[in-house]
Design a protein around this motif. Structure first.
Motif, PDB file in Angstrom:
ATOM      1  N   GLY A  16      31.525  60.062   0.216  1.00  0.00           N
ATOM      2  CA  GLY A  16      32.460  60.285   1.315  1.00  0.00           C
ATOM      3  C   GLY A  16      32.171  59.380   2.500  1.00  0.00           C
ATOM      4  N   TYR A  17      30.889  59.148   2.778  1.00  0.00           N
ATOM      5  CA  TYR A  17      30.497  58.299   3.899  1.00  0.00           C
ATOM      6  C   TYR A  17      30.845  56.830   3.636  1.00  0.00           C
ATOM      7  CZ  TYR A  17      27.605  55.949   7.358  1.00  0.00           C
ATOM      8  OH  TYR A  17      27.160  55.138   8.383  1.00  0.00           O
ATOM      9  N   PHE A  18      30.594  56.363   2.425  1.00  0.00           N
ATOM     10  CA  PHE A  18      30.848  54.957   2.093  1.00  0.00           C
ATOM     11  C   PHE A  18      32.331  54.640   1.953  1.00  0.00           C
ATOM     12  CE2 PHE A  18      26.471  54.528  -0.151  1.00  0.00           C
ATOM     13  CZ  PHE A  18      25.852  54.360   1.080  1.00  0.00           C
ATOM     14  N   HIS A  19      33.149  55.665   1.750  1.00  0.00           N
ATOM     15  CA  HIS A  19      34.584  55.442   1.606  1.00  0.00           C
ATOM     16  C   HIS A  19      35.114  54.757   2.870  1.00  0.00           C
ATOM     17  CE1 HIS A  19      38.586  56.152   0.045  1.00  0.00           C
ATOM     18  NE2 HIS A  19      38.952  56.568   1.244  1.00  0.00           N
ATOM     19  N   ASN A  20      35.782  53.633   2.700  1.00  0.00           N
ATOM     20  CA  ASN A  20      36.359  52.828   3.798  1.00  0.00           C
ATOM     21  C   ASN A  20      35.320  52.180   4.697  1.00  0.00           C
ATOM     22  OD1 ASN A  20      38.969  53.262   2.968  1.00  0.00           O
ATOM     23  ND2 ASN A  20      39.234  55.057   4.273  1.00  0.00           N
ATOM     24  N   MET A  53      42.276  59.474  -1.385  1.00  0.00           N
ATOM     25  CA  MET A  53      41.313  58.784  -2.240  1.00  0.00           C
ATOM     26  C   MET A  53      39.867  59.104  -1.868  1.00  0.00           C
ATOM     27  SD  MET A  53      43.218  57.480  -4.365  1.00  0.00           S
ATOM     28  CE  MET A  53      42.357  56.424  -5.445  1.00  0.00           C
ATOM     29  N   LYS A  54      39.658  59.730  -0.689  1.00  0.00           N
ATOM     30  CA  LYS A  54      38.301  60.076  -0.295  1.00  0.00           C
ATOM     31  C   LYS A  54      37.698  61.095  -1.264  1.00  0.00           C
ATOM     32  CE  LYS A  54      35.529  61.073   3.729  1.00  0.00           C
ATOM     33  NZ  LYS A  54      35.508  61.244   5.160  1.00  0.00           N
ATOM     34  N   HIS A  55      38.556  61.989  -1.790  1.00  0.00           N
ATOM     35  CA  HIS A  55      38.064  62.974  -2.754  1.00  0.00           C
ATOM     36  C   HIS A  55      37.525  62.293  -4.002  1.00  0.00           C
ATOM     37  CE1 HIS A  55      39.447  65.974  -0.159  1.00  0.00           C
ATOM     38  NE2 HIS A  55      40.677  66.140  -0.630  1.00  0.00           N
ATOM     39  N   LEU A  56      38.130  61.192  -4.389  1.00  0.00           N
ATOM     40  CA  LEU A  56      37.654  60.448  -5.548  1.00  0.00           C
ATOM     41  C   LEU A  56      36.252  59.892  -5.289  1.00  0.00           C
ATOM     42  CD1 LEU A  56      38.307  59.420  -8.366  1.00  0.00           C
ATOM     43  CD2 LEU A  56      39.352  57.413  -7.331  1.00  0.00           C
ATOM     44  N   SER A  57      35.987  59.448  -4.068  1.00  0.00           N
ATOM     45  CA  SER A  57      34.653  58.952  -3.712  1.00  0.00           C
ATOM     46  C   SER A  57      33.617  60.065  -3.789  1.00  0.00           C
ATOM     47  CB  SER A  57      34.659  58.349  -2.307  1.00  0.00           C
ATOM     48  OG  SER A  57      35.515  57.235  -2.259  1.00  0.00           O
ATOM     49  N   TRP A  58      33.991  61.264  -3.354  1.00  0.00           N
ATOM     50  CA  TRP A  58      33.082  62.413  -3.447  1.00  0.00           C
ATOM     51  C   TRP A  58      32.785  62.728  -4.917  1.00  0.00           C
ATOM     52  CZ3 TRP A  58      30.902  65.728   0.267  1.00  0.00           C
ATOM     53  CH2 TRP A  58      31.213  65.422   1.583  1.00  0.00           C
ATOM     54  N   ILE A  59      33.822  62.700  -5.736  1.00  0.00           N
ATOM     55  CA  ILE A  59      33.654  63.008  -7.160  1.00  0.00           C
ATOM     56  C   ILE A  59      32.809  61.940  -7.845  1.00  0.00           C
ATOM     57  CG2 ILE A  59      34.887  63.247  -9.364  1.00  0.00           C
ATOM     58  CD1 ILE A  59      37.153  64.602  -7.709  1.00  0.00           C
ATOM     59  N   LYS A  60      33.060  60.667  -7.513  1.00  0.00           N
ATOM     60  CA  LYS A  60      32.225  59.590  -8.067  1.00  0.00           C
ATOM     61  C   LYS A  60      30.767  59.800  -7.682  1.00  0.00           C
ATOM     62  CE  LYS A  60      35.523  55.740  -8.145  1.00  0.00           C
ATOM     63  NZ  LYS A  60      35.824  54.435  -7.521  1.00  0.00           N
TER      64      LYS A  60
END
Length: 143
Positions: free
Chosen positions: A61-65, A1-8
């Motif tokens: 990516g940084y904000f993910h989790n 799901m980290k890739h989704l954060s990068w895409i967002k």
């Protein structure tokens, strides 16, 4: 799901680069005496899309989790992001945008662009940091 954060982040950055360039152009025209063109100069849009998209993709990516970032940390991230985005868009981005719009480097004062773009990146921090904090705060809530 980290890739989704990068895409967002990439999408958010690209979208808000356009909105920010439009607002910057309109405010600048009003301060200069009146709106002469709603869309303004095309080079500005080219100069901001890359740093905005990269910055928000990295922040995604940084904000993910990370659920509990302090306000102080968000302000520091905003300060660094605002400086880097303004530095890039005022120097390399401006040259890149002008080259695309004008078709070459013949009409660009490259040395002056690097000098003044760097100066503006520092001078505008009191304006760009709160704006970056606002955008990053919105993005942090989305992520």
């Amino acid at each position: 799901m980290k890739h989704l954060s990068w895409i967002k982040g990439l999408i958010f950055g690209a979208l808000f680069s356009f909105i920010t360039a439009l607002l910057f152009m309109l405010i600048g025209q009003v301060w200069a005496g009146g709106i002469t063109s709603f869309w303004g100069e095309e080079w500005l849009y080219f100069s901001v899309i890359i740093p905005f998209a990269i910055t928000f993709a990295v922040l995604g990516g940084y904000f993910h989790n990370r659920n509990a970032l302090s306000n102080k940390k968000l302000w520091l991230i905003s300060l660094i992001s605002a400086f880097l985005v303004t530095l890039y868009s005022g120097t390399v981005g401006a040259i890149f945008g002008e080259t695309i719009v004008r078709g070459g480097l013949e009409t660009i004062n490259v040395e002056g662009t690097f000098v003044w773009g760097t100066i503006y990146a520092f001078i505008l921090l009191p304006l760009t940091t709160p704006f970056a904090r606002f955008l990053i705060g919105v993005f942090y809530k989305i992520i």
